[in-house]
Scaffold this motif. Structure first.
Motif, PDB file in Angstrom:
ATOM      1  N   ALA B  31      40.960  39.383  34.962  1.00  0.00           N
ATOM      2  CA  ALA B  31      41.940  38.426  35.459  1.00  0.00           C
ATOM      3  C   ALA B  31      43.067  39.130  36.200  1.00  0.00           C
ATOM      4  CB  ALA B  31      42.502  37.596  34.304  1.00  0.00           C
ATOM      5  N   GLN B  32      43.477  40.278  35.672  1.00  0.00           N
ATOM      6  CA  GLN B  32      44.578  41.004  36.295  1.00  0.00           C
ATOM      7  C   GLN B  32      44.188  41.562  37.656  1.00  0.00           C
ATOM      8  OE1 GLN B  32      45.355  43.667  33.059  1.00  0.00           O
ATOM      9  NE2 GLN B  32      46.712  42.211  32.020  1.00  0.00           N
ATOM     10  N   VAL B  33      43.022  42.172  37.730  1.00  0.00           N
ATOM     11  CA  VAL B  33      42.573  42.727  39.008  1.00  0.00           C
ATOM     12  C   VAL B  33      42.329  41.603  40.020  1.00  0.00           C
ATOM     13  CG1 VAL B  33      40.750  44.016  40.163  1.00  0.00           C
ATOM     14  CG2 VAL B  33      41.598  44.789  37.964  1.00  0.00           C
ATOM     15  N   HIS B  34      41.824  40.489  39.506  1.00  0.00           N
ATOM     16  CA  HIS B  34      41.591  39.361  40.403  1.00  0.00           C
ATOM     17  C   HIS B  34      42.905  38.890  41.029  1.00  0.00           C
ATOM     18  CE1 HIS B  34      39.502  35.239  41.128  1.00  0.00           C
ATOM     19  NE2 HIS B  34      39.557  35.967  42.210  1.00  0.00           N
ATOM     20  N   THR B  35      43.942  38.865  40.214  1.00  0.00           N
ATOM     21  CA  THR B  35      45.260  38.482  40.718  1.00  0.00           C
ATOM     22  C   THR B  35      45.717  39.439  41.815  1.00  0.00           C
ATOM     23  OG1 THR B  35      45.835  37.607  38.535  1.00  0.00           O
ATOM     24  CG2 THR B  35      47.646  38.028  40.064  1.00  0.00           C
ATOM     25  N   ILE B  36      45.544  40.713  41.563  1.00  0.00           N
ATOM     26  CA  ILE B  36      45.917  41.729  42.555  1.00  0.00           C
ATOM     27  C   ILE B  36      45.111  41.541  43.843  1.00  0.00           C
ATOM     28  CG2 ILE B  36      45.936  44.211  43.061  1.00  0.00           C
ATOM     29  CD1 ILE B  36      47.965  43.280  40.945  1.00  0.00           C
ATOM     30  N   GLU B  37      43.829  41.231  43.668  1.00  0.00           N
ATOM     31  CA  GLU B  37      42.947  41.057  44.818  1.00  0.00           C
ATOM     32  C   GLU B  37      43.403  39.898  45.696  1.00  0.00           C
ATOM     33  OE1 GLU B  37      38.877  40.929  43.383  1.00  0.00           O
ATOM     34  OE2 GLU B  37      38.216  41.620  45.363  1.00  0.00           O
ATOM     35  N   GLY B  94      50.810  48.271  43.309  1.00  0.00           N
ATOM     36  CA  GLY B  94      49.836  47.194  43.346  1.00  0.00           C
ATOM     37  C   GLY B  94      48.996  47.258  44.607  1.00  0.00           C
ATOM     38  N   THR B  95      49.638  47.595  45.706  1.00  0.00           N
ATOM     39  CA  THR B  95      48.919  47.734  46.969  1.00  0.00           C
ATOM     40  C   THR B  95      47.899  48.863  46.892  1.00  0.00           C
ATOM     41  OG1 THR B  95      50.873  46.957  48.161  1.00  0.00           O
ATOM     42  CG2 THR B  95      49.188  48.072  49.446  1.00  0.00           C
ATOM     43  N   ALA B  96      48.294  49.939  46.232  1.00  0.00           N
ATOM     44  CA  ALA B  96      47.383  51.071  46.078  1.00  0.00           C
ATOM     45  C   ALA B  96      46.145  50.662  45.281  1.00  0.00           C
ATOM     46  CB  ALA B  96      48.095  52.229  45.377  1.00  0.00           C
ATOM     47  N   LEU B  97      46.378  49.893  44.217  1.00  0.00           N
ATOM     48  CA  LEU B  97      45.247  49.432  43.406  1.00  0.00           C
ATOM     49  C   LEU B  97      44.337  48.532  44.228  1.00  0.00           C
ATOM     50  CD1 LEU B  97      43.680  49.096  40.801  1.00  0.00           C
ATOM     51  CD2 LEU B  97      45.320  47.343  40.077  1.00  0.00           C
ATOM     52  N   HIS B  98      44.953  47.653  45.026  1.00  0.00           N
ATOM     53  CA  HIS B  98      44.165  46.765  45.863  1.00  0.00           C
ATOM     54  C   HIS B  98      43.327  47.549  46.867  1.00  0.00           C
ATOM     55  CE1 HIS B  98      43.783  44.139  49.559  1.00  0.00           C
ATOM     56  NE2 HIS B  98      43.028  43.546  48.673  1.00  0.00           N
ATOM     57  N   LYS B  99      43.943  48.548  47.473  1.00  0.00           N
ATOM     58  CA  LYS B  99      43.210  49.357  48.446  1.00  0.00           C
ATOM     59  C   LYS B  99      42.061  50.099  47.794  1.00  0.00           C
ATOM     60  CE  LYS B  99      46.658  50.026  52.064  1.00  0.00           C
ATOM     61  NZ  LYS B  99      47.770  50.864  52.563  1.00  0.00           N
ATOM     62  N   HIS B 100      42.327  50.607  46.621  1.00  0.00           N
ATOM     63  CA  HIS B 100      41.268  51.303  45.886  1.00  0.00           C
ATOM     64  C   HIS B 100      40.096  50.364  45.604  1.00  0.00           C
ATOM     65  CE1 HIS B 100      39.304  52.440  42.022  1.00  0.00           C
ATOM     66  NE2 HIS B 100      39.194  53.592  42.646  1.00  0.00           N
ATOM     67  N   HIS B 101      40.431  49.172  45.140  1.00  0.00           N
ATOM     68  CA  HIS B 101      39.384  48.196  44.831  1.00  0.00           C
ATOM     69  C   HIS B 101      38.621  47.808  46.093  1.00  0.00           C
ATOM     70  CE1 HIS B 101      37.494  45.264  42.215  1.00  0.00           C
ATOM     71  NE2 HIS B 101      37.605  44.364  43.167  1.00  0.00           N
ATOM     72  N   ASN B 102      39.353  47.679  47.182  1.00  0.00           N
ATOM     73  CA  ASN B 102      38.719  47.317  48.443  1.00  0.00           C
ATOM     74  C   ASN B 102      37.742  48.404  48.920  1.00  0.00           C
ATOM     75  OD1 ASN B 102      38.987  44.866  49.650  1.00  0.00           O
ATOM     76  ND2 ASN B 102      40.181  45.640  51.387  1.00  0.00           N
ATOM     77  N   ARG B 103      38.120  49.647  48.711  1.00  0.00           N
ATOM     78  CA  ARG B 103      37.228  50.754  49.083  1.00  0.00           C
ATOM     79  C   ARG B 103      35.935  50.702  48.279  1.00  0.00           C
ATOM     80  NH1 ARG B 103      41.905  53.766  49.834  1.00  0.00           N
ATOM     81  NH2 ARG B 103      41.974  54.433  47.668  1.00  0.00           N
ATOM     82  N   MET B 104      36.068  50.345  46.989  1.00  0.00           N
ATOM     83  CA  MET B 104      34.871  50.189  46.143  1.00  0.00           C
ATOM     84  C   MET B 104      33.949  49.129  46.740  1.00  0.00           C
ATOM     85  SD  MET B 104      35.126  52.046  43.237  1.00  0.00           S
ATOM     86  CE  MET B 104      35.753  53.431  44.148  1.00  0.00           C
ATOM     87  N   HIS B 105      34.567  48.021  47.120  1.00  0.00           N
ATOM     88  CA  HIS B 105      33.792  46.926  47.691  1.00  0.00           C
ATOM     89  C   HIS B 105      33.089  47.359  48.980  1.00  0.00           C
ATOM     90  CE1 HIS B 105      33.966  43.107  45.580  1.00  0.00           C
ATOM     91  NE2 HIS B 105      35.207  43.366  45.213  1.00  0.00           N
TER      92      HIS B 105
END
Lengths: 135, 135
Positions: B31-37, B94-105
DNA sequence: ATTAATTTGTTTGATAATCAAGATATTTGG
DNA sequence: CCAAATATCTTGATTATCAAACAAATTAAT
């Protein structure tokens, strides 16, 4: 590639929302319907395998399954060879719910692909096959 | 159409599992990562809009946001014109986490499409565009 | 064959996520 | 100005979840 990635994320997001609203109408929780869906599409399986497929622990599943049994959607039967295990399977009522959910999905698929020409649908289908294989 | 439907369901299922395992590695909840996304891809927004996009009530979101603020991932700022509202936005962390997650995707997208020829990728991209529009 | 290690499912205790309903502050439409 | 609608937060209850401990059964090792 970048844009395709964003489109996939958007697609996933919209499908999640759709699933959530469709599930809400059934009166069961998302986790419960998901359990029914997995059993419906893969057939009876033991607790461990079901838990793995759902991404939860067996402890959590034990509680979930207990509820679904009470709802009359699934049934437990002893595993024929491994006496530690039990098999979880859909009842006729569970199967009915699964079929209903599946019809919703089919309707959605028809709706979102209505502006795709036959050739695109063919390529799309083949692409999904290849992508699913690579996961 | 039937097979395409099943392929979409399978695709969604596998993407869910992937997302779950990727999120687990971050140490934050789904839920938390989804919010960040959502905040990362759509930019700052008010509580109500964020809650709607996440499919939860504002009451639930208030608690979630409180935690994410404490984690230093998001920040609240008063809405400029509507004083009832607050804007929620990503911090640099938070932006860094989002970018990291986006790179995974992006990596995943590259992985699962590696056996598709350029023409198929083109058709696939166009198809996703059309499908996303019809949701 | 006997013992040790692993696997499977359940229970328990704690934590996190969620909702519905109510309270407060603000905005909007007459 | 006032009633209705909107946005957020709080509270109390419920549900979902996990980790750890446990019991029973199977598998592996010696």
């Amino acid at each position: 590639m970048h844009s395709l990635n964003n489109l996939i994320i958007e697609f996933y997001d919209k499908l999640s929302s759709w699933e959530q609203s469709v599930v809400k109408d059934t009166g069961y929780s998302l986790a419960q319907v998901h359990t029914i869906e997995v059993l419906g599409s893969h057939g009876p399986m033991r607790m461990k395998e079901l838990a793995d497929r759902l991404g939860i622990t067996t402890g959590t599943l034990t509680v979930q399954v207990e509820k679904l049994v009470q709802f009359g959607l699934i049934a437990r039967t002893p595993h024929e060879v491994d006496r530690r295990s039990i098999l979880v399977e859909l009842t006729s009522e569970g199967t009915a719910l699964h079929k209903h959910h599946n019809r919703m999905h089919l309707q959605l698929t028809q709706d979102i692909t209505r502006h795709l020409d036959p050739e695109s649908i063919k390529v799309l289908t083949q692409s999904f096959e290849k992508m699913n294989r690579e996961f």
